[in-house]
Design a protein around this motif. Structure first.
Motif, PDB file in Angstrom:
ATOM      1  N   GLU A  32       0.859  -1.176   0.000  1.00  0.00           N
ATOM      2  CA  GLU A  32       0.000   0.000   0.000  1.00  0.00           C
ATOM      3  C   GLU A  32       0.900   1.232   0.000  1.00  0.00           C
ATOM      4  O   GLU A  32       2.058   1.178   0.402  1.00  0.00           O
ATOM      5  CB  GLU A  32      -0.939  -0.002   1.198  1.00  0.00           C
ATOM      6  CG  GLU A  32      -0.250  -0.135   2.535  1.00  0.00           C
ATOM      7  CD  GLU A  32      -1.252  -0.319   3.663  1.00  0.00           C
ATOM      8  OE1 GLU A  32      -1.191   0.503   4.601  1.00  0.00           O
ATOM      9  OE2 GLU A  32      -2.058  -1.247   3.600  1.00  0.00           O
ATOM     10  N   ASP A  33       0.360   2.328  -0.477  1.00  0.00           N
ATOM     11  CA  ASP A  33       1.131   3.563  -0.548  1.00  0.00           C
ATOM     12  C   ASP A  33       1.505   4.044   0.851  1.00  0.00           C
ATOM     13  O   ASP A  33       0.703   3.962   1.789  1.00  0.00           O
ATOM     14  CB  ASP A  33       0.347   4.659  -1.266  1.00  0.00           C
ATOM     15  CG  ASP A  33       0.247   4.402  -2.756  1.00  0.00           C
ATOM     16  OD1 ASP A  33       1.122   3.690  -3.279  1.00  0.00           O
ATOM     17  OD2 ASP A  33      -0.691   4.920  -3.379  1.00  0.00           O
ATOM     18  N   VAL A  34       2.720   4.523   0.965  1.00  0.00           N
ATOM     19  CA  VAL A  34       3.203   5.070   2.235  1.00  0.00           C
ATOM     20  C   VAL A  34       3.235   6.588   2.096  1.00  0.00           C
ATOM     21  O   VAL A  34       3.900   7.122   1.208  1.00  0.00           O
ATOM     22  CB  VAL A  34       4.618   4.537   2.552  1.00  0.00           C
ATOM     23  CG1 VAL A  34       5.144   5.151   3.836  1.00  0.00           C
ATOM     24  CG2 VAL A  34       4.603   3.023   2.635  1.00  0.00           C
TER      25      VAL A  34
END
Length: 65
Positions: A32-34
């Motif tokens: 998932e995007d950080v």
């Protein structure tokens, strides 16, 4: 057991088998995007006196192809 499944990688073509194995392992990880702040880099400084040293031959990987 479901916690530690085994997978079979067809190995007739070793290069493709390795790539398929890596792809399969990476697909198992939930990415998932950080959130992060934008990065700003300083201007690069050009040094006209810099000269790259010759690397010793033992640092090179031999070419097979």
């Amino acid at each position: 057991i479901p916690e530690a499944p085994w997978y079979i990688v067809e190995g007739n073509d070793k290069k493709r088998a390795r790539l398929n194995c890596m792809d399969h392992l990476l697909q198992q990880i939930p990415y998932e995007d950080v959130p992060h702040e934008d990065i700003t880099l300083p201007q690069r400084v050009f040094n006209p006196d810099y000269e790259r040293k010759v690397l010793p031959p033992e640092l090179y990987v031999p070419s097979k192809y």
